[in-house]
Design a protein around this motif. Structure first.
Motif, PDB file in Angstrom:
ATOM      1  N   LEU A   1     -13.703  -1.371  -4.450  1.00  0.00           N
ATOM      2  CA  LEU A   1     -13.174  -0.469  -3.418  1.00  0.00           C
ATOM      3  C   LEU A   1     -13.624   0.983  -3.608  1.00  0.00           C
ATOM      4  CD1 LEU A   1      -9.625  -1.983  -2.781  1.00  0.00           C
ATOM      5  CD2 LEU A   1     -11.766  -2.377  -1.560  1.00  0.00           C
TER       6      LEU A   1
ATOM      7  N   GLU B   1      -9.602  -3.455   2.062  1.00  0.00           N
ATOM      8  CA  GLU B   1     -10.372  -2.279   2.474  1.00  0.00           C
ATOM      9  C   GLU B   1      -9.994  -1.108   1.575  1.00  0.00           C
ATOM     10  OE1 GLU B   1     -12.697  -2.133   4.709  1.00  0.00           O
ATOM     11  OE2 GLU B   1     -12.411  -4.215   5.396  1.00  0.00           O
TER      12      GLU B   1
ATOM     13  N   SER C   1      -5.597   0.663  -6.097  1.00  0.00           N
ATOM     14  CA  SER C   1      -5.942  -0.370  -5.104  1.00  0.00           C
ATOM     15  C   SER C   1      -4.708  -1.092  -4.571  1.00  0.00           C
ATOM     16  CB  SER C   1      -6.916  -1.387  -5.722  1.00  0.00           C
ATOM     17  OG  SER C   1      -8.154  -0.774  -6.040  1.00  0.00           O
TER      18      SER C   1
ATOM     19  N   ASN D   1      -8.672   2.462   0.508  1.00  0.00           N
ATOM     20  CA  ASN D   1      -7.600   3.240   1.130  1.00  0.00           C
ATOM     21  C   ASN D   1      -7.886   4.741   1.012  1.00  0.00           C
ATOM     22  OD1 ASN D   1      -6.493   4.281  -1.363  1.00  0.00           O
ATOM     23  ND2 ASN D   1      -5.655   2.228  -1.746  1.00  0.00           N
TER      24      ASN D   1
ATOM     25  N   SER E   1      -4.128  -1.090  -0.959  1.00  0.00           N
ATOM     26  CA  SER E   1      -5.133  -1.871  -0.216  1.00  0.00           C
ATOM     27  C   SER E   1      -4.755  -3.348  -0.222  1.00  0.00           C
ATOM     28  CB  SER E   1      -6.522  -1.696  -0.846  1.00  0.00           C
ATOM     29  OG  SER E   1      -6.978  -0.374  -0.665  1.00  0.00           O
TER      30      SER E   1
END
Ligand code: APR
Length: 229
Positions: free
Chosen positions: A93, A64, A13, A66, A16
């Motif tokens: 995510l 958001e 993450s 990725n 992101s």
């Protein structure tokens, strides 16, 4: 159908925009684990702990998924492999990236848990130490996060899947926190092939049959393309 168990950590993450824990600018440089990620810390100062996780929840909501999250969802939806994502991450995510078969072994920012009666319910965006449990009315609301010294969730299910897997892949985790850090050794003992995908070699890197190092948004989609070729 090949069964693939994929362990993920904060590194998946990172691109992101979600901070990892053990980097130089990581969360554990700024906060003491004992203060914000233990039952004792929560008992001593629930307001501080809520403040910490409210900030994590806001950061996750603003982020958001990725290309790495989406690639794992593509691997699952393709249907040729049975994919289980076991994540240490408390963001959502993977779900928002399209994965369906997910275990949140360290809990989730989207959950609230009553420390008095164990009731669970969806977390509001901002939690306060005075929030009452909707079931027992105790002012004991905590984030549904697994803290240090607590048992991660769904361990029997994870170990069963791990032993039966055809491949174990570890993505974006430094390999410092057990039991997740020991999954690679559990897989090796069960004769399951292992692959590490991480920015740097993790603490357990030598246990893996193969290790590829680079940013998750590059090396995870590349690996998934190979799997689906
Ligand atoms: N792509 C791939 N890997 C990355 C990237 C990236 N863009 N950025 C960082 N990494 C790697 C780092 O090299 C590191 O090995 O991700 C790993 C992140 O390690 P940690 O910060 O230790 O996070 P994690 O392993 O998920 O931590 C485990 O510790 O504090 C607890 O409960 C918390 O679930 C967490 C657990």
């Amino acid at each position: 159908m090949a069964k693939i168990v994929i362990l993920t950590g904060a590194g998946i993450s990172a691109e992101s925009g979600i901070r990892t824990f053990r980097a130089e600018d990581g969360l554990w440089e700024e906060h003491r684990i004992e203060d914000v990620a233990t039952p004792e810390g929560f008992a001593a100062d629930p307001g501080l702990v809520h403040h910490f996780y409210n900030a994590r929840r806001a950061a996750a909501a603003a982020a958001e998924p990725n290309a790495a999250h989406r690639a794992l969802a593509d691997l699952e939806s393709d249907g040729r492999h049975a994919v289980l994502v076991v994540t240490q991450n408390v963001d959502d995510l993977h779900e928002r990236g399209g994965s369906q078969n997910i275990i949140h072994m360290h809990g989730t920012l989207n959950g609230a848990l009553c420390a008095a009666c164990d009731h669970r319910w969806p977390a509001p965006a901002v939690m306060h130490r005075t929030d009452l449990c909707p079931a027992c009315r105790a002012p004991a609301t905590r984030p549904d996060i697994v803290w240090f010294s607590e048992m991660p969730y769904q361990m029997d299910e994870i170990w069963t899947a791990l032993r039966a897997a055809d491949l174990f892949v570890s993505i974006g985790t430094s390999g410092n926190v057990y039991p997740a850090a020991g999954f690679v050794q559990d897989a090796v003992r069960a004769g399951v092939p292992t692959l590490e995908l991480n920015l740097d070699p993790s603490s357990g890197s030598r246990w893996f049959d193969e290790a590829r190092h680079g940013p998750a948004t590059e090396i995870v989609p590349a690996w998934v393309r190979e799997m689906l070729a």
